[in-house]
Design a protein around this motif. Sequence first.
Motif, PDB file in Angstrom:
ATOM      1  N   TYR A  74    -104.255  -6.494  45.260  1.00  6.28           N
ATOM      2  CA  TYR A  74    -103.375  -5.603  45.079  1.00  6.28           C
ATOM      3  C   TYR A  74    -103.635  -4.752  43.513  1.00  6.28           C
ATOM      4  O   TYR A  74    -104.784  -5.026  42.919  1.00  6.28           O
ATOM      5  CB  TYR A  74    -101.745  -6.054  44.919  1.00  6.28           C
ATOM      6  CG  TYR A  74    -101.216  -6.146  46.582  1.00  6.28           C
ATOM      7  CD1 TYR A  74    -100.751  -5.362  47.172  1.00  6.28           C
ATOM      8  CD2 TYR A  74    -101.524  -7.542  46.924  1.00  6.28           C
ATOM      9  CE1 TYR A  74    -100.440  -5.922  48.323  1.00  6.28           C
ATOM     10  CE2 TYR A  74    -101.445  -7.963  47.996  1.00  6.28           C
ATOM     11  CZ  TYR A  74    -100.673  -7.049  48.762  1.00  6.28           C
ATOM     12  OH  TYR A  74    -100.436  -7.314  50.096  1.00  6.28           O
ATOM     13  N   LYS A 146     -91.894  -9.812  44.269  1.00  2.00           N
ATOM     14  CA  LYS A 146     -90.969  -9.661  45.391  1.00  2.00           C
ATOM     15  C   LYS A 146     -90.216  -8.443  45.263  1.00  2.00           C
ATOM     16  O   LYS A 146     -90.025  -7.855  46.385  1.00  2.00           O
ATOM     17  CB  LYS A 146     -89.941 -10.944  45.164  1.00  2.00           C
ATOM     18  CG  LYS A 146     -88.808 -11.037  46.391  1.00  2.00           C
ATOM     19  CD  LYS A 146     -88.170 -12.224  46.280  1.00  2.00           C
ATOM     20  CE  LYS A 146     -87.218 -12.187  47.535  1.00  2.00           C
ATOM     21  NZ  LYS A 146     -86.051 -13.214  47.428  1.00  2.00           N
ATOM     22  N   ALA A 149     -92.568  -5.931  47.128  1.00  2.00           N
ATOM     23  CA  ALA A 149     -92.354  -6.133  48.702  1.00  2.00           C
ATOM     24  C   ALA A 149     -91.159  -5.610  49.091  1.00  2.00           C
ATOM     25  O   ALA A 149     -91.130  -4.953  50.349  1.00  2.00           O
ATOM     26  CB  ALA A 149     -92.458  -7.642  49.003  1.00  2.00           C
ATOM     27  N   TYR A 169    -103.133   1.465  48.923  1.00  6.62           N
ATOM     28  CA  TYR A 169    -103.011   0.182  49.995  1.00  6.62           C
ATOM     29  C   TYR A 169    -103.186   0.369  51.378  1.00  6.62           C
ATOM     30  O   TYR A 169    -103.831  -0.205  51.818  1.00  6.62           O
ATOM     31  CB  TYR A 169    -101.441  -0.667  49.526  1.00  6.62           C
ATOM     32  CG  TYR A 169    -101.244  -1.154  48.357  1.00  6.62           C
ATOM     33  CD1 TYR A 169    -102.335  -1.378  47.133  1.00  6.62           C
ATOM     34  CD2 TYR A 169     -99.913  -1.271  48.025  1.00  6.62           C
ATOM     35  CE1 TYR A 169    -102.065  -2.036  46.107  1.00  6.62           C
ATOM     36  CE2 TYR A 169     -99.666  -1.862  46.712  1.00  6.62           C
ATOM     37  CZ  TYR A 169    -100.583  -2.120  45.806  1.00  6.62           C
ATOM     38  OH  TYR A 169    -100.485  -2.771  44.430  1.00  6.62           O
ATOM     39  N   GLU A 175    -101.252  -4.584  53.351  1.00  5.43           N
ATOM     40  CA  GLU A 175     -99.717  -4.308  53.483  1.00  5.43           C
ATOM     41  C   GLU A 175     -99.041  -4.721  52.417  1.00  5.43           C
ATOM     42  O   GLU A 175     -98.992  -5.885  51.761  1.00  5.43           O
ATOM     43  CB  GLU A 175     -99.550  -5.211  54.524  1.00  5.43           C
ATOM     44  CG  GLU A 175     -97.930  -5.208  54.939  1.00  5.43           C
ATOM     45  CD  GLU A 175     -97.607  -3.983  55.500  1.00  5.43           C
ATOM     46  OE1 GLU A 175     -96.242  -3.486  55.193  1.00  5.43           O
ATOM     47  OE2 GLU A 175     -98.361  -3.335  56.285  1.00  5.43           O
ATOM     48  N   THR A 177     -96.141  -5.200  51.827  1.00  2.00           N
ATOM     49  CA  THR A 177     -95.102  -6.347  52.087  1.00  2.00           C
ATOM     50  C   THR A 177     -95.500  -7.788  52.007  1.00  2.00           C
ATOM     51  O   THR A 177     -94.769  -8.866  51.601  1.00  2.00           O
ATOM     52  CB  THR A 177     -94.220  -6.227  53.113  1.00  2.00           C
ATOM     53  OG1 THR A 177     -95.322  -6.222  54.118  1.00  2.00           O
ATOM     54  CG2 THR A 177     -93.364  -4.867  53.269  1.00  2.00           C
ATOM     55  N   ASN A 178     -96.889  -8.048  51.820  1.00  2.00           N
ATOM     56  CA  ASN A 178     -97.406  -9.230  51.595  1.00  2.00           C
ATOM     57  C   ASN A 178     -97.862  -9.772  50.331  1.00  2.00           C
ATOM     58  O   ASN A 178     -98.605 -10.555  50.122  1.00  2.00           O
ATOM     59  CB  ASN A 178     -98.816  -9.215  52.587  1.00  2.00           C
ATOM     60  CG  ASN A 178     -98.375  -9.264  53.999  1.00  2.00           C
ATOM     61  OD1 ASN A 178     -97.162  -9.562  54.345  1.00  2.00           O
ATOM     62  ND2 ASN A 178     -99.276  -8.833  55.062  1.00  2.00           N
ATOM     63  N   LYS A 181     -97.253 -13.386  49.094  1.00  2.00           N
ATOM     64  CA  LYS A 181     -98.301 -14.430  49.788  1.00  2.00           C
ATOM     65  C   LYS A 181     -99.489 -14.243  48.981  1.00  2.00           C
ATOM     66  O   LYS A 181    -100.043 -15.360  48.868  1.00  2.00           O
ATOM     67  CB  LYS A 181     -98.336 -14.008  51.465  1.00  2.00           C
ATOM     68  CG  LYS A 181     -99.319 -14.874  51.991  1.00  2.00           C
ATOM     69  CD  LYS A 181     -99.265 -14.613  53.342  1.00  2.00           C
ATOM     70  CE  LYS A 181    -100.283 -15.431  54.112  1.00  2.00           C
ATOM     71  NZ  LYS A 181    -100.608 -15.022  55.483  1.00  2.00           N
ATOM     72  N   ASN A 182    -100.151 -13.274  48.858  1.00  3.40           N
ATOM     73  CA  ASN A 182    -101.304 -13.011  48.030  1.00  3.40           C
ATOM     74  C   ASN A 182    -101.195 -13.621  46.715  1.00  3.40           C
ATOM     75  O   ASN A 182    -102.208 -14.048  46.137  1.00  3.40           O
ATOM     76  CB  ASN A 182    -101.946 -11.350  48.227  1.00  3.40           C
ATOM     77  CG  ASN A 182    -103.078 -11.260  47.630  1.00  3.40           C
ATOM     78  OD1 ASN A 182    -103.307 -10.512  46.643  1.00  3.40           O
ATOM     79  ND2 ASN A 182    -104.118 -12.276  48.117  1.00  3.40           N
ATOM     80  N   GLU A 185    -101.325 -17.300  46.731  1.00  5.15           N
ATOM     81  CA  GLU A 185    -102.896 -17.856  47.280  1.00  5.15           C
ATOM     82  C   GLU A 185    -103.734 -17.570  46.096  1.00  5.15           C
ATOM     83  O   GLU A 185    -104.824 -18.563  45.688  1.00  5.15           O
ATOM     84  CB  GLU A 185    -103.307 -16.859  48.438  1.00  5.15           C
ATOM     85  CG  GLU A 185    -102.795 -17.280  49.730  1.00  5.15           C
ATOM     86  CD  GLU A 185    -103.065 -16.173  50.864  1.00  5.15           C
ATOM     87  OE1 GLU A 185    -103.703 -15.202  50.619  1.00  5.15           O
ATOM     88  OE2 GLU A 185    -102.268 -16.560  51.946  1.00  5.15           O
TER      89      GLU A 185
END
Length: 194
Positions: A74, A146, A149, A169, A175, A177-178, A181-182, A185
């Motif tokens: 991102y 958050k 997202a 993006y 995406e 909205t992810n 999660k990224n 990670e």
Amino acid sequence: MKINNIYTVQFRRKREGATNYRKRLKLVVSNKPRMVARKSLANIQAAIIEYHGRGDITKAAAHSSQLKKFGWQYGTGNLPAAYLVGFLLGKRAKNAKMNEAILDIGLNKSVKGSRIYALLAGALDAGLSIPHSKEVLPGKDRISGKHIAEYAGKLKADKESYKKQFEAYIKNNIEPTNIVKNFEETKKIIETKV
């Protein structure tokens, strides 16, 4: 208005408004390394710097463009990226056997919950000891992205606005909205590799 021929020329960086020497003197007198945080619209960078008479020495540094190596997909100028830069810097500083520092925000304004303080939160979570007030740190939801997202989820109903806001993006097949999660990670990869 000139009374005599003696005139003292100020330091160039003071004339340009690039350095506040009163603040710098207070930071240098503490005899602690400084965590220097600087930001632009697209990036954020930080370094742990020690003062020496002949010039400052950089002990550890991190830049938001380096996050791509750790899997960050991102933007490099947002709040989660600032936190990850601080986390990366903190891990590198710990590897260089540095445990404490003081925050140097330079000429940036102190704004509660800003990217500068997200960077500070990352360095604190990495194990550095930096004096601060807990009130200025952004919340965990904002740090993880958050809020980005949720905004992307709300905006999906209006396809035109969604495309306009998240065009970069969408162009790279990412995406929005992810992002949480990224973020998790990337943080794990930084923790294991650095």
